[in-house]
Design a protein around this motif. Structure first.
Motif, PDB file in Angstrom:
ATOM      1  N   ALA A 162       6.216   4.986  10.513  1.00 16.90           N
ATOM      2  CA  ALA A 162       5.727   6.108   9.716  1.00 16.90           C
ATOM      3  C   ALA A 162       6.032   5.941   8.231  1.00 16.90           C
ATOM      4  O   ALA A 162       5.212   6.287   7.372  1.00 16.90           O
ATOM      5  N   HIS A 163       7.203   5.363   7.922  1.00 17.58           N
ATOM      6  CA  HIS A 163       7.569   5.241   6.516  1.00 17.58           C
ATOM      7  C   HIS A 163       6.749   4.173   5.778  1.00 17.58           C
ATOM      8  O   HIS A 163       6.789   4.086   4.553  1.00 17.58           O
ATOM      9  N   GLY A 164       5.981   3.370   6.534  1.00 20.26           N
ATOM     10  CA  GLY A 164       5.175   2.339   5.899  1.00 20.26           C
ATOM     11  C   GLY A 164       3.715   2.708   5.723  1.00 20.26           C
ATOM     12  O   GLY A 164       2.950   1.954   5.107  1.00 20.26           O
ATOM     13  N   VAL A 165       3.313   3.872   6.251  1.00 22.61           N
ATOM     14  CA  VAL A 165       1.900   4.248   6.228  1.00 22.61           C
ATOM     15  C   VAL A 165       1.381   4.413   4.807  1.00 22.61           C
ATOM     16  O   VAL A 165       0.327   3.872   4.437  1.00 22.61           O
ATOM     17  N   THR A 166       2.114   5.151   3.974  1.00 22.58           N
ATOM     18  CA  THR A 166       1.604   5.395   2.615  1.00 22.58           C
ATOM     19  C   THR A 166       1.583   4.120   1.789  1.00 22.58           C
ATOM     20  O   THR A 166       0.681   3.932   0.960  1.00 22.58           O
ATOM     21  N   GLY A 167       2.545   3.227   2.025  1.00 26.79           N
ATOM     22  CA  GLY A 167       2.539   1.955   1.305  1.00 26.79           C
ATOM     23  C   GLY A 167       1.331   1.107   1.669  1.00 26.79           C
ATOM     24  O   GLY A 167       0.709   0.478   0.804  1.00 26.79           O
ATOM     25  N   ALA A 168       0.973   1.102   2.952  1.00 29.93           N
ATOM     26  CA  ALA A 168      -0.195   0.344   3.391  1.00 29.93           C
ATOM     27  C   ALA A 168      -1.470   0.939   2.816  1.00 29.93           C
ATOM     28  O   ALA A 168      -2.377   0.211   2.383  1.00 29.93           O
ATOM     29  N   ILE A 169      -1.553   2.255   2.815  1.00 30.64           N
ATOM     30  CA  ILE A 169      -2.724   2.918   2.227  1.00 30.64           C
ATOM     31  C   ILE A 169      -2.849   2.571   0.750  1.00 30.64           C
ATOM     32  O   ILE A 169      -3.937   2.243   0.254  1.00 30.64           O
ATOM     33  N   SER A 170      -1.723   2.601   0.046  1.00 26.62           N
ATOM     34  CA  SER A 170      -1.740   2.260  -1.378  1.00 26.62           C
ATOM     35  C   SER A 170      -2.182   0.820  -1.601  1.00 26.62           C
ATOM     36  O   SER A 170      -3.000   0.533  -2.486  1.00 26.62           O
ATOM     37  N   ALA A 171      -1.641  -0.103  -0.805  1.00 21.57           N
ATOM     38  CA  ALA A 171      -1.974  -1.515  -0.975  1.00 21.57           C
ATOM     39  C   ALA A 171      -3.465  -1.750  -0.821  1.00 21.57           C
ATOM     40  O   ALA A 171      -4.098  -2.438  -1.634  1.00 21.57           O
ATOM     41  N   VAL A 172      -4.058  -1.173   0.215  1.00 20.09           N
ATOM     42  CA  VAL A 172      -5.473  -1.418   0.488  1.00 20.09           C
ATOM     43  C   VAL A 172      -6.370  -0.652  -0.467  1.00 20.09           C
ATOM     44  O   VAL A 172      -7.257  -1.231  -1.116  1.00 20.09           O
ATOM     45  N   PHE A 173      -6.138   0.641  -0.595  1.00 18.59           N
ATOM     46  CA  PHE A 173      -7.132   1.454  -1.292  1.00 18.59           C
ATOM     47  C   PHE A 173      -6.929   1.508  -2.804  1.00 18.59           C
ATOM     48  O   PHE A 173      -7.887   1.786  -3.535  1.00 18.59           O
ATOM     49  N   GLN A 174      -5.736   1.202  -3.290  1.00 16.51           N
ATOM     50  CA  GLN A 174      -5.619   1.010  -4.729  1.00 16.51           C
ATOM     51  C   GLN A 174      -6.237  -0.325  -5.136  1.00 16.51           C
ATOM     52  O   GLN A 174      -6.799  -0.441  -6.223  1.00 16.51           O
ATOM     53  N   PHE A 175      -6.148  -1.319  -4.263  1.00 15.14           N
ATOM     54  CA  PHE A 175      -6.875  -2.565  -4.511  1.00 15.14           C
ATOM     55  C   PHE A 175      -8.381  -2.297  -4.563  1.00 15.14           C
ATOM     56  O   PHE A 175      -9.079  -2.745  -5.479  1.00 15.14           O
ATOM     57  N   VAL A 176      -8.903  -1.571  -3.569  1.00 18.06           N
ATOM     58  CA  VAL A 176     -10.341  -1.300  -3.534  1.00 18.06           C
ATOM     59  C   VAL A 176     -10.758  -0.489  -4.757  1.00 18.06           C
ATOM     60  O   VAL A 176     -11.811  -0.751  -5.357  1.00 18.06           O
ATOM     61  N   TYR A 177      -9.932   0.479  -5.127  1.00 22.38           N
ATOM     62  CA  TYR A 177     -10.222   1.302  -6.314  1.00 22.38           C
ATOM     63  C   TYR A 177     -10.347   0.417  -7.553  1.00 22.38           C
ATOM     64  O   TYR A 177     -11.306   0.537  -8.325  1.00 22.38           O
ATOM     65  N   GLY A 178      -9.404  -0.472  -7.740  1.00 22.17           N
ATOM     66  CA  GLY A 178      -9.447  -1.359  -8.900  1.00 22.17           C
ATOM     67  C   GLY A 178     -10.620  -2.320  -8.852  1.00 22.17           C
ATOM     68  O   GLY A 178     -11.320  -2.522  -9.856  1.00 22.17           O
ATOM     69  N   TYR A 179     -10.855  -2.905  -7.692  1.00 22.93           N
ATOM     70  CA  TYR A 179     -11.946  -3.874  -7.546  1.00 22.93           C
ATOM     71  C   TYR A 179     -13.291  -3.191  -7.778  1.00 22.93           C
ATOM     72  O   TYR A 179     -14.145  -3.697  -8.522  1.00 22.93           O
TER      73      TYR A 179
END
Length: 257
Positions: free
Chosen positions: A158-175
């Motif tokens: 559970a403590h890793g969910v937000t980090g994974a979301i950030s990794a994927v979707f902040q990448f997509v946002y930037g790209y």
């Protein structure tokens, strides 16, 4: 600690979705005929797509609707309210997977990432507004809810969910943001993306300071493959997304050791 907004005497801006009229009422009787919040929002999105956020104004919107600017204010209090409504409307374009379906989380995550990237490219004005507002409209919340449910299927703690979301979707946002800016820049020149790319590479090699970097970039691009800008962008996006998915898999495996 006293926040800056409190020190200055002005409260942070709230959200149109937290106000009583957020779902499309109006100020009461006497509203201009032929208008409703849905139509106003639809035209706002069209203007933002065609002219960009910098040129958008309530007066320009009213002219497009063939009404007075004051007529629009029967349905929204401020320009910011309208921009926030337009932002959430675009999130409604996303085709979301069903997290409860018997489908691999990797495929669902890729689908979500591709949908979001395409949305950012299709509406270049979206990314700055997504960073400006709370993103708590019904469509944005539906998107966030599905993302959370898909990431939970990965097996991450559970403590890793937000980090994974950030990794994927902040990448997509930037790209998606950079890709959207690229296409807007290309459109302004009247060139095709491939013509613009060739011209930019040719011009950049004329600078002694940039020549070495450009030459190395050319070698990297040749190794990557892809005959068109679209193919190169797609290959880079797919590979980067695969790296992030592999990272999630590695973190899940580490937690099982």
């Amino acid at each position: 600690m006293v926040r800056a907004a409190q020190r200055s005497g002005s409260a942070p801006r709230s959200s149109v979705w937290l106000e009583g009229r957020s779902r499309g009422g109006g100020r009461g009787g006497g509203q201009p005929s032929g208008l409703d919040r849905e139509r106003i929002t639809e035209v706002t999105v069209r203007l933002l797509d065609g002219e960009g956020a910098a040129k958008f104004s309530m007066r320009r919107l009213a002219a497009e609707l063939n009404v007075t600017a004051m007529s629009v204010y029967w349905y929204v209090d401020t320009k910011d309210d309208l921009l926030e409504l337009a932002l959430d409307r675009t999130f409604g374009e996303l085709v979301l997977p069903d997290p409860a379906a018997d489908e691999d989380w990797r495929d669902q995550l890729r689908a979500l990432a591709r949908e979001y990237r395409a949305l950012l490219v299709r509406h270049p004005w979206l990314s700055p507004l997504a960073g400006r507002f709370l993103n708590i409209g019904p469509n944005a919340l539906a998107f966030s809810r599905v993302i959370q449910q898909v990431i939970r299927k990965t097996g991450l703690p559970a403590h890793g969910v937000t980090g994974a979301i950030s990794a994927v979707f902040q990448f997509v946002y930037g790209y998606g943001t950079i890709e959207g800016h690229f296409h807007a820049r290309v459109a302004a020149t009247g060139m095709t993306p491939d013509e613009y790319h060739r011209h930019a590479m040719s011009e950049a090699t004329q600078s002694p300071d940039a020549a070495e970097v450009i030459e190395e970039s050319a070698r990297i691009m040749k190794a990557r493959g892809g005959d068109t800008v679209e193919e190169m962008l797609e290959r880079d996006f797919a590979f980067a997304l695969d790296l992030l998915i592999a990272g999630i898999e590695a973190m899940v495996a580490r937690g099982r050791d």
